[in-house]
Scaffold this motif. Structure first.
Motif, short mmCIF file in Angstrom:
data_model
loop_
_atom_site.label_atom_id
_atom_site.label_comp_id
_atom_site.label_asym_id
_atom_site.label_seq_id
_atom_site.Cartn_x
_atom_site.Cartn_y
_atom_site.Cartn_z
N GLY A 147 0.80 -1.22 0.00
CA GLY A 147 0.00 0.00 0.00
C GLY A 147 0.83 1.27 0.00
O GLY A 147 0.47 2.25 -0.64
N ARG A 148 1.95 1.23 0.71
CA ARG A 148 2.81 2.42 0.81
C ARG A 148 3.68 2.65 -0.41
O ARG A 148 3.97 3.79 -0.75
N ARG A 149 4.14 1.55 -1.06
CA ARG A 149 5.22 1.73 -2.03
C ARG A 149 5.04 1.10 -3.40
O ARG A 149 5.75 1.46 -4.33
N PHE A 150 4.18 0.12 -3.53
CA PHE A 150 4.12 -0.63 -4.78
C PHE A 150 2.87 -0.29 -5.58
O PHE A 150 1.96 0.39 -5.10
N GLY A 151 2.83 -0.80 -6.80
CA GLY A 151 1.71 -0.54 -7.69
C GLY A 151 0.56 -1.50 -7.52
O GLY A 151 -0.52 -1.29 -8.05
N GLY A 152 0.79 -2.58 -6.78
CA GLY A 152 -0.28 -3.54 -6.58
C GLY A 152 0.20 -4.84 -5.99
O GLY A 152 1.34 -4.96 -5.53
N TRP A 153 -0.68 -5.82 -6.03
CA TRP A 153 -0.52 -7.08 -5.30
C TRP A 153 -0.69 -8.27 -6.22
O TRP A 153 -1.57 -8.30 -7.09
N LEU A 154 0.12 -9.30 -6.02
CA LEU A 154 0.03 -10.58 -6.73
C LEU A 154 -0.39 -11.65 -5.72
O LEU A 154 0.45 -12.38 -5.19
N MET A 161 -10.19 -10.43 0.22
CA MET A 161 -10.65 -9.05 0.30
C MET A 161 -10.22 -8.38 1.61
O MET A 161 -9.98 -7.17 1.64
N GLY A 162 -10.09 -9.16 2.68
CA GLY A 162 -9.58 -8.61 3.93
C GLY A 162 -8.14 -8.13 3.79
O GLY A 162 -7.77 -7.06 4.28
N MET A 163 -7.33 -8.91 3.09
CA MET A 163 -5.94 -8.51 2.85
C MET A 163 -5.88 -7.29 1.93
O MET A 163 -5.06 -6.40 2.13
N TRP A 164 -6.75 -7.25 0.93
CA TRP A 164 -6.81 -6.11 0.02
C TRP A 164 -7.17 -4.84 0.79
O TRP A 164 -6.64 -3.76 0.52
N ASP A 165 -8.06 -4.95 1.77
CA ASP A 165 -8.41 -3.80 2.60
C ASP A 165 -7.20 -3.26 3.35
O ASP A 165 -7.03 -2.05 3.47
#
Length: 80
Positions: free
Chosen positions: A15-22, A32-36
């Motif tokens: 959330g602080r530094r990257f463009g997204g999540w794999l 969805m909890g982790m995405w939050d």
């Protein structure tokens, strides 16, 4: 750059530094909890969470009947 992380610290780092999540396939409520966590960390870092991306690869098993939400996105009907 997208990061594959699953610990609380790793999710906040996305959330602080990257463009997204794999992420990997897991029950949708957990995903969805982790995405939050990621999106909240972006807001705290004064980033726009809408710019973050999630690239989830799943090899689902299509079923004839609806599956329990805890089994999604790994299995379910095409409509699900």
């Amino acid at each position: 750059m997208l990061l594959a992380a699953f610990t609380p610290g790793g999710l906040r780092r996305i959330g602080r530094r990257f463009g997204g999540w794999l992420p990997v396939a897991m029950p949708l409520p957990h995903l969805m909890g982790m995405w939050d966590v990621i999106q909240k960390a972006a807001v705290e870092a004064e980033r726009d969470p809408a710019t973050l991306r999630m690239a989830l690869r799943v090899n689902p098993r299509l079923t004839d009947t609806k599956t329990d939400p805890d089994r999604m996105p790994r299995a379910g009907t095409l409509a699900q």
